[in-house]
Design a protein around this motif. Structure first.
Motif, mmCIF file in Angstrom:
data_model
loop_
_atom_site.group_PDB
_atom_site.id
_atom_site.type_symbol
_atom_site.label_atom_id
_atom_site.label_comp_id
_atom_site.label_asym_id
_atom_site.label_seq_id
_atom_site.Cartn_x
_atom_site.Cartn_y
_atom_site.Cartn_z
ATOM 1 N N GLY A 46 34.174 -39.594 -72.302
ATOM 2 C CA GLY A 46 34.850 -40.468 -73.253
ATOM 3 C C GLY A 46 35.107 -39.770 -74.568
ATOM 4 O O GLY A 46 34.825 -38.573 -74.736
ATOM 5 N N CYS A 47 35.647 -40.540 -75.517
ATOM 6 C CA CYS A 47 35.935 -40.019 -76.848
ATOM 7 C C CYS A 47 35.115 -40.769 -77.891
ATOM 8 O O CYS A 47 34.971 -41.995 -77.819
ATOM 9 C CB CYS A 47 37.418 -40.196 -77.177
ATOM 10 S SG CYS A 47 38.473 -38.856 -76.588
ATOM 11 N N LEU A 48 34.603 -40.042 -78.853
ATOM 12 C CA LEU A 48 33.909 -40.641 -79.978
ATOM 13 C C LEU A 48 34.906 -40.794 -81.124
ATOM 14 O O LEU A 48 35.550 -39.828 -81.532
ATOM 15 C CB LEU A 48 32.738 -39.766 -80.425
ATOM 16 C CG LEU A 48 31.906 -40.279 -81.611
ATOM 17 C CD1 LEU A 48 31.260 -41.625 -81.295
ATOM 18 C CD2 LEU A 48 30.842 -39.255 -81.991
ATOM 19 N N ARG A 49 35.049 -42.025 -81.638
ATOM 20 C CA ARG A 49 36.002 -42.299 -82.706
ATOM 21 C C ARG A 49 35.405 -41.921 -84.060
ATOM 22 O O ARG A 49 34.207 -42.096 -84.303
ATOM 23 C CB ARG A 49 36.355 -43.785 -82.674
ATOM 24 C CG ARG A 49 37.611 -44.172 -83.433
ATOM 25 C CD ARG A 49 38.035 -45.587 -83.047
ATOM 26 N NE ARG A 49 37.041 -46.544 -83.483
ATOM 27 C CZ ARG A 49 37.241 -47.473 -84.436
ATOM 28 N NH1 ARG A 49 38.420 -47.542 -85.041
ATOM 29 N NH2 ARG A 49 36.295 -48.318 -84.766
ATOM 30 N N LYS A 66 26.680 -43.967 -76.069
ATOM 31 C CA LYS A 66 27.748 -43.985 -75.061
ATOM 32 C C LYS A 66 28.580 -45.262 -75.102
ATOM 33 O O LYS A 66 29.765 -45.258 -74.768
ATOM 34 C CB LYS A 66 27.151 -43.813 -73.665
ATOM 35 C CG LYS A 66 26.678 -42.399 -73.356
ATOM 36 C CD LYS A 66 26.184 -42.309 -71.918
ATOM 37 C CE LYS A 66 25.709 -40.909 -71.580
ATOM 38 N NZ LYS A 66 25.209 -40.805 -70.187
ATOM 39 N N PHE A 67 27.959 -46.370 -75.487
ATOM 40 C CA PHE A 67 28.689 -47.634 -75.495
ATOM 41 C C PHE A 67 29.770 -47.666 -76.572
ATOM 42 O O PHE A 67 30.627 -48.546 -76.569
ATOM 43 C CB PHE A 67 27.725 -48.806 -75.686
ATOM 44 C CG PHE A 67 26.810 -49.022 -74.506
ATOM 45 C CD1 PHE A 67 27.312 -49.426 -73.274
ATOM 46 C CD2 PHE A 67 25.448 -48.789 -74.609
ATOM 47 C CE1 PHE A 67 26.479 -49.622 -72.182
ATOM 48 C CE2 PHE A 67 24.597 -48.975 -73.520
ATOM 49 C CZ PHE A 67 25.117 -49.393 -72.298
ATOM 50 N N ASP A 68 29.729 -46.707 -77.488
ATOM 51 C CA ASP A 68 30.753 -46.625 -78.534
ATOM 52 C C ASP A 68 31.929 -45.731 -78.136
ATOM 53 O O ASP A 68 32.897 -45.616 -78.891
ATOM 54 C CB ASP A 68 30.133 -46.088 -79.836
ATOM 55 C CG ASP A 68 29.118 -47.042 -80.425
ATOM 56 O OD1 ASP A 68 29.500 -48.179 -80.758
ATOM 57 O OD2 ASP A 68 27.939 -46.659 -80.540
ATOM 58 N N PHE A 69 31.848 -45.114 -76.958
ATOM 59 C CA PHE A 69 32.921 -44.215 -76.531
ATOM 60 C C PHE A 69 34.178 -45.007 -76.137
ATOM 61 O O PHE A 69 34.098 -46.117 -75.623
ATOM 62 C CB PHE A 69 32.496 -43.371 -75.325
ATOM 63 C CG PHE A 69 31.411 -42.374 -75.619
ATOM 64 C CD1 PHE A 69 31.001 -42.109 -76.916
ATOM 65 C CD2 PHE A 69 30.789 -41.689 -74.579
ATOM 66 C CE1 PHE A 69 29.997 -41.201 -77.180
ATOM 67 C CE2 PHE A 69 29.781 -40.773 -74.833
ATOM 68 C CZ PHE A 69 29.382 -40.532 -76.134
ATOM 69 N N GLU A 70 35.327 -44.385 -76.386
ATOM 70 C CA GLU A 70 36.607 -44.884 -75.864
ATOM 71 C C GLU A 70 37.023 -43.935 -74.748
ATOM 72 O O GLU A 70 37.015 -42.722 -74.939
ATOM 73 C CB GLU A 70 37.656 -44.943 -76.976
ATOM 74 C CG GLU A 70 37.292 -45.931 -78.069
ATOM 75 C CD GLU A 70 38.351 -46.034 -79.162
ATOM 76 O OE1 GLU A 70 39.453 -45.477 -78.982
ATOM 77 O OE2 GLU A 70 38.075 -46.670 -80.189
ATOM 78 N N ARG A 71 37.398 -44.501 -73.598
ATOM 79 C CA ARG A 71 37.545 -43.662 -72.397
ATOM 80 C C ARG A 71 39.002 -43.449 -71.985
ATOM 81 O O ARG A 71 39.363 -43.610 -70.838
ATOM 82 C CB ARG A 71 36.716 -44.260 -71.257
ATOM 83 C CG ARG A 71 35.226 -44.143 -71.535
ATOM 84 C CD ARG A 71 34.347 -44.866 -70.554
ATOM 85 N NE ARG A 71 32.942 -44.558 -70.781
ATOM 86 C CZ ARG A 71 32.189 -45.102 -71.737
ATOM 87 N NH1 ARG A 71 32.736 -46.010 -72.547
ATOM 88 N NH2 ARG A 71 30.928 -44.767 -71.892
ATOM 89 N N PHE A 72 39.840 -43.071 -72.925
ATOM 90 C CA PHE A 72 41.237 -42.774 -72.593
ATOM 91 C C PHE A 72 41.399 -41.280 -72.300
ATOM 92 O O PHE A 72 40.636 -40.444 -72.784
ATOM 93 C CB PHE A 72 42.171 -43.207 -73.720
ATOM 94 C CG PHE A 72 41.879 -42.572 -75.053
ATOM 95 C CD1 PHE A 72 42.342 -41.299 -75.364
ATOM 96 C CD2 PHE A 72 41.144 -43.257 -76.018
ATOM 97 C CE1 PHE A 72 42.075 -40.705 -76.583
ATOM 98 C CE2 PHE A 72 40.872 -42.676 -77.250
ATOM 99 C CZ PHE A 72 41.342 -41.403 -77.535
ATOM 100 N N PHE A 73 42.425 -40.953 -71.510
ATOM 101 C CA PHE A 73 42.749 -39.561 -71.190
ATOM 102 C C PHE A 73 44.093 -39.538 -70.477
ATOM 103 O O PHE A 73 44.627 -40.594 -70.113
ATOM 104 C CB PHE A 73 41.672 -38.931 -70.286
ATOM 105 C CG PHE A 73 41.532 -39.594 -68.940
ATOM 106 C CD1 PHE A 73 42.299 -39.185 -67.855
ATOM 107 C CD2 PHE A 73 40.634 -40.652 -68.760
ATOM 108 C CE1 PHE A 73 42.176 -39.806 -66.620
ATOM 109 C CE2 PHE A 73 40.505 -41.283 -67.541
ATOM 110 C CZ PHE A 73 41.270 -40.852 -66.470
ATOM 111 N N VAL A 74 44.646 -38.358 -70.283
ATOM 112 C CA VAL A 74 45.847 -38.185 -69.463
ATOM 113 C C VAL A 74 45.573 -37.089 -68.439
ATOM 114 O O VAL A 74 44.646 -36.297 -68.601
ATOM 115 C CB VAL A 74 47.091 -37.825 -70.306
ATOM 116 C CG1 VAL A 74 47.453 -38.962 -71.244
ATOM 117 C CG2 VAL A 74 46.868 -36.522 -71.079
#
Length: 219
Positions: A46-49, A66-74
């Protein structure tokens, strides 16, 4: 035109879950990214904002958040328009890139994707812009292409620039030739022309009639 994968960046290594939030805060201070990719055992998680990293306890491990991660990707196989859409949806300026096996291979920066768009024929080739509008249930991309090419033009690109429950607005870039014929072709198929064009004989005729009417009324 270059392949978008040529713009995959490898300069900054992703954060690891074994690092601390303090490490992430230092990285955000150094580099103006909205997010940073995080990996665990070389697997993207994931990504940390940036805004989240600023308020988290700096002494905790990234893995504890981990619960703060955003899980976007391409994927590295995605076309540039889909990649640009993911940037917009996630309001970010960095985009993790994974391969078909879900392995993290690098990231895109929003500036590079926009540059890729600027190098596309839609922006680079000379031509005219037409914006047309029609009820959502009636418009057809194939019909739009047929109108342009059936009247001697070449379609360099198009995209839906606005849409609501009733109407669709489509922006086209076409070769400058036969502009008037193309405009009249759209009107025959009941498209509304939103953009203004000097070559538009329909508007010129309306202006002439309006001038004549004004002259008549002032006699």
């Amino acid at each position: 035109m270059h392949n978008l994968t040529n713009y995959i960046n490898f300069d900054i290594k992703p954060l690891k879950t074994t690092q601390t939030i303090a490490d992430a805060q230092d990285l955000f201070l150094e580099i103006p990214y909205s997010h940073f990719p995080v990996t665990e055992n070389n697997v993207y998680v994931g990504c940390l904002r940036k805004e989240d990293a600023e308020v988290l306890n700096e002494n905790t491990l990234i893995s504890e958040n981990k619960f703060d991660f955003e899980r976007f990707f391409v994927r590295d196989t995605m076309i540039w328009l889909d990649v640009l859409e993911e940037f917009a949806k996630n309001e970010c300026n960095i985009m993790p890139v994974l391969n078909v096996k879900n392995a993290y291979i690098g990231y895109y920066e929003i500036e590079d994707v926009i540059k890729f768009f600027q190098d596309s024929p839609f922006l680079k080739e000379e031509g005219g812009i037409i914006v047309v509008q029609k009820p959502k249930s009636d418009y057809s991309i194939s019909q739009i292409s047929q109108i342009v090419e059936g009247n001697g033009g070449k379609l360099l690109g198009l995209f839906i620039s606005n849409i609501n429950d009733q109407l669709v607005e489509v922006t086209l870039k076409i070769s400058q030739s036969y502009m008037n014929e193309i405009l009249q072709g759209f009107r025959r198929y009941e498209y509304v022309i939103i953009s203004e064009h000097q070559e538009d004989s329909y508007l010129e005729n309306l202006k002439e009639r309006s001038d004549y009417l004004d002259k008549y009324l002032n006699i």
